[in-house]
Design an enzyme around this catalytic site. Structure first.
Site, PDB file in Angstrom:
ATOM      1  N   TRP A  48      -3.515   2.642  -4.305  1.00 14.35           N
ATOM      2  CA  TRP A  48      -2.489   2.807  -5.344  1.00 14.35           C
ATOM      3  C   TRP A  48      -3.186   3.091  -6.661  1.00 14.35           C
ATOM      4  O   TRP A  48      -4.058   2.336  -7.087  1.00 14.35           O
ATOM      5  CB  TRP A  48      -1.679   1.517  -5.430  1.00 14.35           C
ATOM      6  CG  TRP A  48      -0.549   1.512  -6.393  1.00 14.35           C
ATOM      7  CD1 TRP A  48      -0.578   1.109  -7.701  1.00 14.35           C
ATOM      8  CD2 TRP A  48       0.791   1.916  -6.134  1.00 14.35           C
ATOM      9  NE1 TRP A  48       0.654   1.235  -8.271  1.00 14.35           N
ATOM     10  CE2 TRP A  48       1.528   1.736  -7.322  1.00 14.35           C
ATOM     11  CE3 TRP A  48       1.448   2.412  -5.013  1.00 14.35           C
ATOM     12  CZ2 TRP A  48       2.881   2.038  -7.424  1.00 14.35           C
ATOM     13  CZ3 TRP A  48       2.788   2.714  -5.106  1.00 14.35           C
ATOM     14  CH2 TRP A  48       3.494   2.525  -6.295  1.00 14.35           C
ATOM     15  N   GLU A  65      -9.696   2.476   4.910  1.00 14.72           N
ATOM     16  CA  GLU A  65      -9.010   2.696   3.640  1.00 14.72           C
ATOM     17  C   GLU A  65      -9.193   4.142   3.193  1.00 14.72           C
ATOM     18  O   GLU A  65     -10.279   4.707   3.298  1.00 14.72           O
ATOM     19  CB  GLU A  65      -9.560   1.762   2.559  1.00 14.72           C
ATOM     20  CG  GLU A  65      -8.904   1.988   1.192  1.00 14.72           C
ATOM     21  CD  GLU A  65      -9.532   1.179   0.086  1.00 14.72           C
ATOM     22  OE1 GLU A  65      -9.218  -0.028   0.005  1.00 14.72           O
ATOM     23  OE2 GLU A  65     -10.339   1.745  -0.690  1.00 14.72           O
ATOM     24  N   LYS A 101      -1.860 -18.026  -3.345  1.00 12.13           N
ATOM     25  CA  LYS A 101      -1.268 -16.760  -2.875  1.00 12.13           C
ATOM     26  C   LYS A 101      -0.913 -16.836  -1.395  1.00 12.13           C
ATOM     27  O   LYS A 101       0.130 -16.314  -0.965  1.00 12.13           O
ATOM     28  CB  LYS A 101      -2.231 -15.593  -3.139  1.00 12.13           C
ATOM     29  CG  LYS A 101      -2.338 -15.197  -4.598  1.00 12.13           C
ATOM     30  CD  LYS A 101      -3.069 -13.885  -4.796  1.00 12.13           C
ATOM     31  CE  LYS A 101      -4.560 -14.034  -4.665  1.00 12.13           C
ATOM     32  NZ  LYS A 101      -5.287 -12.786  -5.034  1.00 12.13           N
TER      33      LYS A 101
END
Length: 695
Positions: free
Chosen positions: A91, A58, A219
């Site tokens: 983000w 990441e 989800k």
């Protein structure tokens, strides 16, 4: 281009198959070993040697332009060296980093040739904005989204129980549903998981997180493909979390988030804020060195590696027995929260056997500023890899035998069928990708006519990619503060070959593995004034799974012609002409900045296959070629780099300026091909070049 979930499933299948094979072999030794022996601590510790596990990284968008430029360089380097399954780009709150996030994602897809998982949080976004962002992601080649609710909008510091995003998608599940509604299965979708529970999640009367687990399952049922967890330091908590997922009916991959510890104070601050427990044994190991950040980082890497070892070992040991989904804690990969840093993640992967490099305990420059990556740090890291012969770990073995082509293929959909490239940009692949980005078609099977309208215009210099090599001071460190003689320039090229200079303008990456076989000779050639920018040794039918030369899959044979490309003075160009004339198997192309061409031994200037392979049930593949017309296009770029990347470092009229300008204006760029690849056991072309250089 496959989605990340498709690649993860392939890795899971590979590891499951390998584990089953190990279990079968371990229990068939005439019952010498008992069941307890099969899952002994030694077996668990050795579970890491099995193939079929993956890792990913990441990154977050830096705040400054300099930081952005340095991060792109870091992503390129880590993708090339460490070969992650994918990278994720974060983000900012309320879309504050939209342009930078998309710019980094697009760069990674197009130029680093690595799949991107784009974080997308719905906080404060309208449905129209989400639709626009998804379309932008799709046009950038991104096929994977991490759907999140996101950080709370200011002035909130943390979510409270029952809070919604404030946008037109209240929660991550609404974002998952919207993506599936708009784009079907085009995007692979990941969601977040919290092994110790999200601080704002509703709890049951007994204090358990079963409501949160049900929400997570919802989800997945809505269309999410995999789960990436919050970081943790208690492996037992994570393994139990995976079992809880399985028991509630969640069967998708669960990828553990691993955050290397960078400092003692940050560890306490972040774990407190995120409500994450730290085992006393971890704190005890760190407490002794709490004021020494380098020691903390070193121990932190050891802790992370031990966590990964144990998680993979649990996967291995569980596969030897009757499978029960409710007790399954199988994990096949890790997602590293790098904090935009490189060294700690590299150390951990080295400990896991994914690569073999030295992990220095100290460094000339520390990585405590994510917006600054210095030349000294880059030098240290690249020297470490270039100087040390890499041991073939299981992960690398799988990688080398599965190399599809000699060069790294693009992950962009529009280039999915591309399988032929000219050799000239092999050390500047991003430049070639940028030059050809708007082509309607890409060479497939054969290079064909490079002047075809479908191929676009290769000769537009405005399209070529110019990487910076850092700021001017960084470049002076690499290329020389004040070169006064040609020998000073020769030394820079030689030191690049030896690995003490990480880059030169014509080579974005360190020396290719196959060139290590002739590294001393290459260094000698450069010190003699043959400034090499590209080369490959001859290969006559090496197995396609060869650790250095192999590509294309199992059961094949690969071949390549000897090739050298270098800048040389007019005098040495004449000597090379005489050399090629004496060897009928050789041909030579040369051109200077004025466009004066020289061809020796060339009857017709056609395309030459430099690398090709023969495989079962397939046509002959020729992924690397030499095209005389394309060589002239490359030469224009190559000569321009003397000015843009080197000459510009010095004051106009200075001795250093005049030295570089004279080399640019008088030297030739020479390409030599030796067609005799099958009898060159001693690399005739290299010997001939050394003879010319020694005169």
């Amino acid at each position: 281009m496959p989605r990340i979930i498709d690649k993860i499933r392939a890795v899971q299948y590979e590891r499951t198959t390998a584990s089953s094979s190990v279990a079968t072999n371990s229990t068939s030794e005439d019952d010498v070993s008992s069941t307890d022996d099969v899952v002994s601590n030694e077996a668990k510790n050795n579970a890491i040697i099995q193939p079929g596990w993956h890792y990913s990284f990441e990154f977050f968008p830096p705040k400054t332009e300099a930081g952005l430029d340095n991060l792109l360089t870091r992503i390129d380097r880590m993708s090339r060296r460490l070969n992650p399954l994918f990278v994720s780009i974060t983000w900012g709150a309320n879309g504050s980093t939209l342009s930078r996030t998309l710019a980094i994602a697009s760069h990674a897809q197009r130029f680093a040739c690595v799949d991107v998982l784009l974080h997308l949080s719905c906080t404060g976004l309208t449905r129209e904005q989400i639709v626009q962002i998804l379309n932008m992601a799709k046009s950038s080649g991104v096929r994977n989204i991490l759907a999140l609710r996101g950080d709370p909008p200011p002035p909130k510091r943390a979510w409270k129980e029952g809070d919604v995003s404030g946008g037109e998608c209240d929660r991550a599940i609404d974002l998952v549903k919207l993506i599936r509604k708009l784009h079907g299965d085009y995007f692979g979708i990941g969601v977040a998981g919290h092994p110790e529970g999200h601080p704002s999640s509703a709890k049951c009367n007994d204090g358990s997180t079963s409501l949160e687990m049900q929400h997570l399952k919802d989800k997945i049922d809505a269309g999410a493909d995999f789960i990436i967890t919050q970081f943790f330091y208690d492996v037992d908590v994570f393994l139990e979390y995976v079992k809880r997922c399985r028991r509630i009916g969640i069967t998708c991959p669960v990828i553990p988030g691993i955050m290397p510890i960078q400092s003692y104070s940050n560890l306490l601050k972040m774990t407190s804020f995120c409500n994450i427990s730290v085992p006393p044994s971890v704190l005890e190991r760190l407490e002794r060195v709490r004021h020494d950040d380098e020691a903390v980082k070193k121990i932190g890497c050891e802790i992370a590696a031990e966590m990964c070892h144990r998680i993979l070992a649990e996967t291995s040991s569980s596969s030897a027995f009757e499978y029960n989904i409710e007790d399954d804690c199988s994990v096949h990969g890790f997602h590293f929260y790098t904090l935009n840093l490189e060294r700690s993640t590299t150390r951990i992967l080295a400990s896991l056997g994914a690569l073999d490099i030295d992990s220095p305990t100290s460094a000339a420059s520390q990585e405590n500023n994510t917006d600054t990556i210095t030349a000294s740090e880059t030098n240290e890291q690249d020297q470490t890899v270039a100087r040390k012969e890499r041991k073939e770990s299981i992960s690398e073995k799988a990688r080398s035998t599965k190399r599809v082509l000699p060069w790294k293929p693009s992950v962009m959909d529009n280039r999915s069928k591309e399988d032929v490239r000219p050799i000239n940009w092999s050390n500047r692949p991003k430049s070639y990708v940028m030059r050809t980005d708007d082509w309607d078609e890409f060479p497939n099977g054969r290079w064909g006519d490079s002047t075809s309208p479908a191929f676009g215009e290769l000769s537009d210099l405005s399209h070529f990619y110019s990487f910076t090599l850092g700021c001017d001071d960084d470049r002076r460190v690499m290329l020389g503060h004040c070169p006064l003689h040609e020998s000073d320039v020769f030394e820079v090229f030689a030191r690049y070959v030896e690995g003490t200079v990480p880059h030169i303008p014509w080579c974005e990456t360190p020396l290719q593995p196959e060139s290590f076989l002739i590294q001393p000779q290459l260094a000698k050639l450069n010190r003699c004034g043959l400034l090499t920018v590209n080369s490959q040794p001859p290969v006559d039918g090496a197995p396609s799974n060869h650790p250095t030369f192999g590509w294309g899959g199992k059961g094949g044979r690969v071949y390549q012609r000897g090739y050298f490309e270098c800048f040389v003075s007019p005098d040495k160009t004449n000597r090379l002409t005489s050399m090629v004339t004496k060897h009928p198997s050789m041909i030579m192309y040369a051109v200077n900045i004025a466009g004066q061409e020289l061809r020796v031994g060339v009857e017709e200037g056609g395309v030459t296959a430099l690398t090709w392979g023969v495989f079962p049930n397939r046509e002959i593949l020729q992924p690397t070629i030499f095209d005389p017309d394309t060589f002239l296009v490359w030469a224009e770029e190559a000569f321009s780099l003397w000015s843009t990347m080197w000459l510009s470092l010095y004051d106009f009229g200075s001795e250093s300026y005049e030295l570089i300008e004279n080399i640019k204006d008088t030297y030739y760029l020479v390409a030599i091909i030796d067609n005799d690849y099958y009898t060159n056991e001693n690399f005739l072309l290299l010997d001939a070049l050394l003879e010319v250089g020694g005169k």
